[in-house]
Design a protein around this motif. Structure first.
Motif, PDB file in Angstrom:
ATOM      1  N   THR A  79       0.834  -1.209   0.000  1.00 21.07           N
ATOM      2  CA  THR A  79       0.000   0.000   0.000  1.00 21.07           C
ATOM      3  C   THR A  79       0.867   1.257   0.000  1.00 21.07           C
ATOM      4  O   THR A  79       0.576   2.216  -0.719  1.00 21.07           O
ATOM      5  CB  THR A  79      -0.937  -0.014   1.223  1.00 21.07           C
ATOM      6  OG1 THR A  79      -1.698  -1.220   1.202  1.00 21.07           O
ATOM      7  CG2 THR A  79      -1.873   1.171   1.211  1.00 21.07           C
ATOM      8  N   ILE A  80       1.935   1.232   0.769  1.00 21.89           N
ATOM      9  CA  ILE A  80       2.860   2.369   0.784  1.00 21.89           C
ATOM     10  C   ILE A  80       3.505   2.556  -0.592  1.00 21.89           C
ATOM     11  O   ILE A  80       3.654   3.682  -1.073  1.00 21.89           O
ATOM     12  CB  ILE A  80       3.923   2.185   1.884  1.00 21.89           C
ATOM     13  CG1 ILE A  80       3.261   2.281   3.256  1.00 21.89           C
ATOM     14  CG2 ILE A  80       5.051   3.204   1.753  1.00 21.89           C
ATOM     15  CD1 ILE A  80       4.153   1.871   4.400  1.00 21.89           C
ATOM     16  N   ILE A  83       1.084   4.273  -2.958  1.00 23.80           N
ATOM     17  CA  ILE A  83       1.038   5.713  -2.685  1.00 23.80           C
ATOM     18  C   ILE A  83       2.271   6.408  -3.264  1.00 23.80           C
ATOM     19  O   ILE A  83       2.161   7.470  -3.894  1.00 23.80           O
ATOM     20  CB  ILE A  83       0.893   5.975  -1.181  1.00 23.80           C
ATOM     21  CG1 ILE A  83      -0.474   5.481  -0.695  1.00 23.80           C
ATOM     22  CG2 ILE A  83       1.071   7.450  -0.843  1.00 23.80           C
ATOM     23  CD1 ILE A  83      -0.625   5.435   0.804  1.00 23.80           C
ATOM     24  N   ILE A 113      -6.206   4.186  -6.398  1.00 24.43           N
ATOM     25  CA  ILE A 113      -6.837   4.641  -5.154  1.00 24.43           C
ATOM     26  C   ILE A 113      -7.818   3.587  -4.651  1.00 24.43           C
ATOM     27  O   ILE A 113      -7.863   3.282  -3.451  1.00 24.43           O
ATOM     28  CB  ILE A 113      -7.524   5.998  -5.380  1.00 24.43           C
ATOM     29  CG1 ILE A 113      -6.473   7.043  -5.759  1.00 24.43           C
ATOM     30  CG2 ILE A 113      -8.307   6.433  -4.150  1.00 24.43           C
ATOM     31  CD1 ILE A 113      -7.023   8.333  -6.277  1.00 24.43           C
ATOM     32  N   ILE A 116      -5.823   0.868  -3.129  1.00 23.88           N
ATOM     33  CA  ILE A 116      -5.393   1.190  -1.758  1.00 23.88           C
ATOM     34  C   ILE A 116      -6.504   0.849  -0.768  1.00 23.88           C
ATOM     35  O   ILE A 116      -6.258   0.250   0.287  1.00 23.88           O
ATOM     36  CB  ILE A 116      -4.988   2.672  -1.650  1.00 23.88           C
ATOM     37  CG1 ILE A 116      -3.691   2.929  -2.391  1.00 23.88           C
ATOM     38  CG2 ILE A 116      -4.846   3.098  -0.189  1.00 23.88           C
ATOM     39  CD1 ILE A 116      -3.342   4.392  -2.529  1.00 23.88           C
TER      40      ILE A 116
END
Length: 140
Positions: A79-80, A83, A113, A116
């Motif tokens: 997830t990081i 981003i 998005i 995420i």
């Protein structure tokens, strides 16, 4: 493995990330010169490498269902990276000079998005499974 909801979340996340990788995320159009320009995640070497790592980590995390703590960490790291990849694409596009161009954001822009959100839902579901297993171990 497929019975667990986090597997479904991660599989849908892989599908969305793959679709976002191979579609144009941002399009530019200049009406005066009739010039068109579009960007995809795979247009830049750095973002392409990060995207391949993201796809491999997300797909690989599906098979870590026996080690839930490691699976949560891998999905969190993934997830990081998603981003950071969004920020890298935005930085590449912002560095270009597009005065007089109209910006069109495509549907593929929002897929990372959504991915995420799906990863966060998967982390939450993995945590619930881990709590159930730990509570069962206390009963023994």
């Amino acid at each position: 493995m497929i019975q667990r909801i986090q597997t479904v979340y991660l599989l849908i996340s892989v599908i969305f990330l793959t679709l976002a990788s191979f579609n144009d995320t941002i399009k530019f159009f200049n009406a005066e010169t009739v010039d068109k320009c579009s960007y995809s995640v795979m247009d830049f070497p750095i973002t392409m490498a990060i995207e391949i790592i993201i796809l491999l980590l997300t797909f690989g995390s599906i098979f870590l269902y026996k080690n839930r703590v490691l699976q949560m960490r891998v999905v969190g790291f993934d997830t990081i990276l998603i981003i950071l990849n969004i920020i890298a694409v935005a930085a590449h596009v912002a560095m270009e000079n597009f005065e007089g161009y109209r910006i069109f954001i495509t549907w593929a822009t929002f897929l990372p998005i959504v991915s995420i959100v799906l990863n966060l839902l998967a982390i939450q579901a993995i945590g619930v499974d881990e709590a159930k297993v730990r509570s069962l171990n206390r009963l023994r």
